[in-house]
Design an enzyme around this catalytic site. Structure first.
Site, PDB file in Angstrom:
ATOM      1  N   GLY A 239     -25.318  20.249  11.716  1.00  0.00           N
ATOM      2  CA  GLY A 239     -25.492  19.049  12.521  1.00  0.00           C
ATOM      3  C   GLY A 239     -25.416  19.320  14.006  1.00  0.00           C
ATOM      4  N   ASP A 240     -24.524  20.220  14.392  1.00  0.00           N
ATOM      5  CA  ASP A 240     -24.397  20.595  15.801  1.00  0.00           C
ATOM      6  C   ASP A 240     -25.655  21.313  16.277  1.00  0.00           C
ATOM      7  OD1 ASP A 240     -21.758  19.677  15.428  1.00  0.00           O
ATOM      8  OD2 ASP A 240     -21.077  21.699  14.918  1.00  0.00           O
TER       9      ASP A 240
ATOM     10  N   TYR B 173      -4.807  23.152  12.062  1.00  0.00           N
ATOM     11  CA  TYR B 173      -3.578  23.256  12.839  1.00  0.00           C
ATOM     12  C   TYR B 173      -3.946  22.891  14.276  1.00  0.00           C
ATOM     13  CZ  TYR B 173      -1.945  25.566   8.656  1.00  0.00           C
ATOM     14  OH  TYR B 173      -1.614  25.849   7.340  1.00  0.00           O
TER      15      TYR B 173
ATOM     16  N   GLY C  54     -21.920  23.633  10.686  1.00  0.00           N
ATOM     17  CA  GLY C  54     -22.576  23.831  11.975  1.00  0.00           C
ATOM     18  C   GLY C  54     -24.002  23.337  12.053  1.00  0.00           C
TER      19      GLY C  54
ATOM     20  N   LYS D 274     -29.917  11.157  10.542  1.00  0.00           N
ATOM     21  CA  LYS D 274     -30.105  12.387   9.771  1.00  0.00           C
ATOM     22  C   LYS D 274     -29.933  12.069   8.287  1.00  0.00           C
ATOM     23  CE  LYS D 274     -26.837  14.141  12.208  1.00  0.00           C
ATOM     24  NZ  LYS D 274     -25.771  15.068  12.699  1.00  0.00           N
TER      25      LYS D 274
ATOM     26  N   GLY E 225     -16.320  24.193  16.806  1.00  0.00           N
ATOM     27  CA  GLY E 225     -16.089  22.943  17.510  1.00  0.00           C
ATOM     28  C   GLY E 225     -17.440  22.296  17.711  1.00  0.00           C
TER      29      GLY E 225
ATOM     30  N   TYR F  48      -8.119  26.572  12.703  1.00  0.00           N
ATOM     31  CA  TYR F  48      -8.230  26.062  11.336  1.00  0.00           C
ATOM     32  C   TYR F  48      -8.764  27.134  10.402  1.00  0.00           C
ATOM     33  CZ  TYR F  48     -13.355  25.035  11.536  1.00  0.00           C
ATOM     34  OH  TYR F  48     -14.716  25.108  11.624  1.00  0.00           O
TER      35      TYR F  48
ATOM     36  N   ASP G 267     -20.247  29.057  11.803  1.00  0.00           N
ATOM     37  CA  ASP G 267     -20.730  27.843  12.456  1.00  0.00           C
ATOM     38  C   ASP G 267     -21.936  28.100  13.351  1.00  0.00           C
ATOM     39  OD1 ASP G 267     -18.127  27.133  11.494  1.00  0.00           O
ATOM     40  OD2 ASP G 267     -18.092  25.472  12.912  1.00  0.00           O
TER      41      ASP G 267
END
Length: 344
Positions: free
Chosen positions: A263-264, A118, A261, A232, A45, A101, A300
């Site tokens: 970018g997070d 999902y 993951g 970015k 997430g 997912y 992630d």
């Protein structure tokens, strides 16, 4: 730009991150989803990823969301809390499930990459101004959001508009555009995301998701309102616009394991350095390093380098920074000289 926020509040934290997290099923081998025989369970997430990386880097962080009153919800709360993130304000929904997912092992940028979500009707999609503890959300020096939340439901979009509205006394609002076309059912997503970004103080946007604009300067012209805009540019690097200053920092070379993951993690590195009051160049370098940590693991989330190790690399001169090549395991390499942190 220095985060302010309600620093005198007794429960204030460095960062509050709001958004959906899902249980992620990672394939045991490459191939089509139809052919993969088994999966390993993880968490994923955008906002919770950033929260976990920030907590692992030593910051006080709160995650605000909704999950189902189900075993997957239990797993998310326990796993994210295990990183040191405050999960006390995650609400449990007995009527809606936790999102999950599945994805293939390949790079999401290739045609072979598959993702099966999902998440329709998930607990997080019921977030709204009325179902969210807004006091908990605002009790941070920084409030970190992403455009993914706006795509989940009409009530989630209402919440995002509430949180990005400019008003006195709010925390520094950080917004990662995170345009995921597959989540949007209508064609006004670019306009919605641009309007939300205009209400933020600090915006992260990938040049490849910036409304068809082909240069950092064009992105800045489209988004003049945020005090700080981070564009970015993939493996090339990233450009920051702050007032009249423009700063570009190239990304180090990375032996990529999985491009998820990153970018997070970049947002986490930049926010961490911002909270520490570091100069813009160093904020970008910390972003690049934490992105590299994510790129060199299959899931992630990655264990970030220690602050001391990251600071050593950030302090390199331009020539040594340009020689960096980072591969799997580099975050644990604290003994060799910084310019030698590379794969064979």
């Amino acid at each position: 730009m220095t985060p302010t926020g309600p620093c005198n509040a007794p429960d204030v934290v460095d960062v509050v991150a709001l958004g959906e997290s899902m249980v992620t099923f990672l394939p045991s081998r490459p191939g089509r989803l139809a052919d993969v025989p088994s999966f390993d369970r993880g968490i994923g997430g955008a906002e919770s990823n950033t929260a976990c990386v920030l907590a692992a880097a030593g910051h006080s962080v709160r995650w605000v969301s909704r999950v189902g009153a189900d075993p997957f919800g239990d797993h998310l709360v326990e796993a994210i809390g295990g990183y040191g993130v405050d999960v006390a304000h995650v609400r449990r929904d007995p009527a809606r499930p936790t999102g999950i997912y599945f994805r293939t092992a390949g790079d999401r940028a290739t045609d072979a990459h598959e993702v099966a979500y999902y998440r329709a009707g998930s607990a997080a999609s019921a977030m709204s101004p009325g179902t969210t503890d807004l006091d908990a959300v605002h009790a941070g020096r920084v409030l970190h959001l992403s455009g993914i939340t706006a795509a989940l439901s009409a009530t989630c979009l209402d919440l995002m508009r509430e949180l990005t509205a400019r008003r006195p006394g709010r925390p520094l609002v950080s917004f990662d555009v995170n345009h995921r076309p597959g989540l949007w059912r209508d064609t006004d997503a670019p306009d919605v995301l641009r309007d939300l970004a205009r209400g933020a103080d600090l915006v992260f946007v990938g040049q490849d998701e910036a409304w068809g604009l082909h240069s950092p300067e064009a992105v800045r012209a489209a988004l003049p309102e945020p005090e700080v805009l981070v564009v970015k540019q993939g493996a090339t690097g990233a450009t920051v616009f702050q007032e009249r200053d423009v700063t570009f920092v190239p990304a180090p070379r990375v032996d990529v394991v999985a491009a998820v993951g990153a970018g997070d993690a970049f947002a986490a590195g930049f926010l961490s350095a911002t909270l520490r009051g570091l100069p813009v160049r160093d904020r970008l370098r910390h972003g690049h390093l934490l992105a590299a940590a994510a790129l060199t693991v299959p899931g992630d989330l990655a264990t970030p380098p220690t602050r001391q190790h990251a600071d050593r690399l950030v302090a390199l001169d331009d020539a040594a920074w340009g020689r960096l090549r980072l591969g799997p395991g580099w975050t644990e390499d604290t003994q060799r000289a910084p310019e030698e942190v590379r794969t064979p």
